[in-house]
Design a protein around this motif. Structure first.
Motif, short mmCIF file in Angstrom:
data_model
loop_
_atom_site.label_atom_id
_atom_site.label_comp_id
_atom_site.label_asym_id
_atom_site.label_seq_id
_atom_site.Cartn_x
_atom_site.Cartn_y
_atom_site.Cartn_z
N THR A 140 0.83 -1.21 0.00
CA THR A 140 0.00 0.00 0.00
C THR A 140 0.86 1.25 0.00
O THR A 140 0.40 2.32 -0.39
N LEU A 141 2.11 1.13 0.43
CA LEU A 141 3.02 2.27 0.48
C LEU A 141 4.04 2.26 -0.64
O LEU A 141 4.84 3.17 -0.77
N SER A 142 4.02 1.23 -1.47
CA SER A 142 5.06 1.05 -2.49
C SER A 142 4.95 2.04 -3.64
O SER A 142 5.92 2.30 -4.33
N GLY A 143 3.76 2.55 -3.88
CA GLY A 143 3.56 3.43 -5.03
C GLY A 143 3.34 2.65 -6.32
O GLY A 143 3.20 3.24 -7.39
N PHE A 144 3.33 1.32 -6.24
CA PHE A 144 3.10 0.49 -7.41
C PHE A 144 1.64 0.58 -7.84
O PHE A 144 0.75 0.52 -7.01
N GLY A 190 -0.38 -4.11 -16.04
CA GLY A 190 0.63 -3.15 -15.60
C GLY A 190 2.00 -3.79 -15.44
O GLY A 190 2.12 -4.96 -15.08
N MET A 191 3.06 -3.01 -15.69
CA MET A 191 4.42 -3.53 -15.59
C MET A 191 4.75 -3.97 -14.16
O MET A 191 5.34 -5.02 -13.95
N THR A 193 1.44 -6.54 3.50
CA THR A 193 0.25 -5.71 3.57
C THR A 193 -0.11 -5.27 2.16
O THR A 193 0.75 -4.83 1.40
N LEU A 194 -1.39 -5.40 1.81
CA LEU A 194 -1.88 -4.86 0.55
C LEU A 194 -3.35 -4.55 0.69
O LEU A 194 -4.01 -5.01 1.61
N ASP A 195 -3.86 -3.74 -0.21
CA ASP A 195 -5.27 -3.36 -0.20
C ASP A 195 -6.00 -4.24 -1.20
O ASP A 195 -5.94 -4.01 -2.41
#
Length: 86
Positions: free
Chosen positions: A25-29, A36-37, A57-59
């Motif tokens: 969630t903080l990676s900016g990916f 997506g790449m 952690t992910l959304d």
């Protein structure tokens, strides 16, 4: 040394995936689109069964189907992941 800058950029982009605790969630990916790449990179990383990963952690609502499928596979296979926040 053409292309060295591209390699450095790529290495920097995946650096967050090398930690034992990864917060996507903080990676900016951008993980919301199947083509997506960074989706391809994150899916390949999850499929590699990262042995140092202990916390992820992910959304769930913001990631695409490919990332969700890769996460489910990683959860089934990993022996080190002790904290999962979705």
């Amino acid at each position: 040394r053409g292309g060295g800058g591209g390699l450095a950029v790529a290495m920097e982009a995946v650096l967050p995936l090398q930690a034992s605790s990864v917060d996507l969630t903080l990676s900016g990916f951008d993980l919301g689109s199947d083509d997506g790449m960074m989706v391809t990179t994150v899916v390949a990383w999850m499929e590699s069964e990262p042995s140092a990963l202990t916390s992820l952690t992910l959304d769930w609502g913001q990631v695409c189907g490919r990332v969700r499928e890769a996460l489910l596979g990683a959860v089934r296979k990993t022996h080190t992941l002790v904290a999962l926040n979705v």
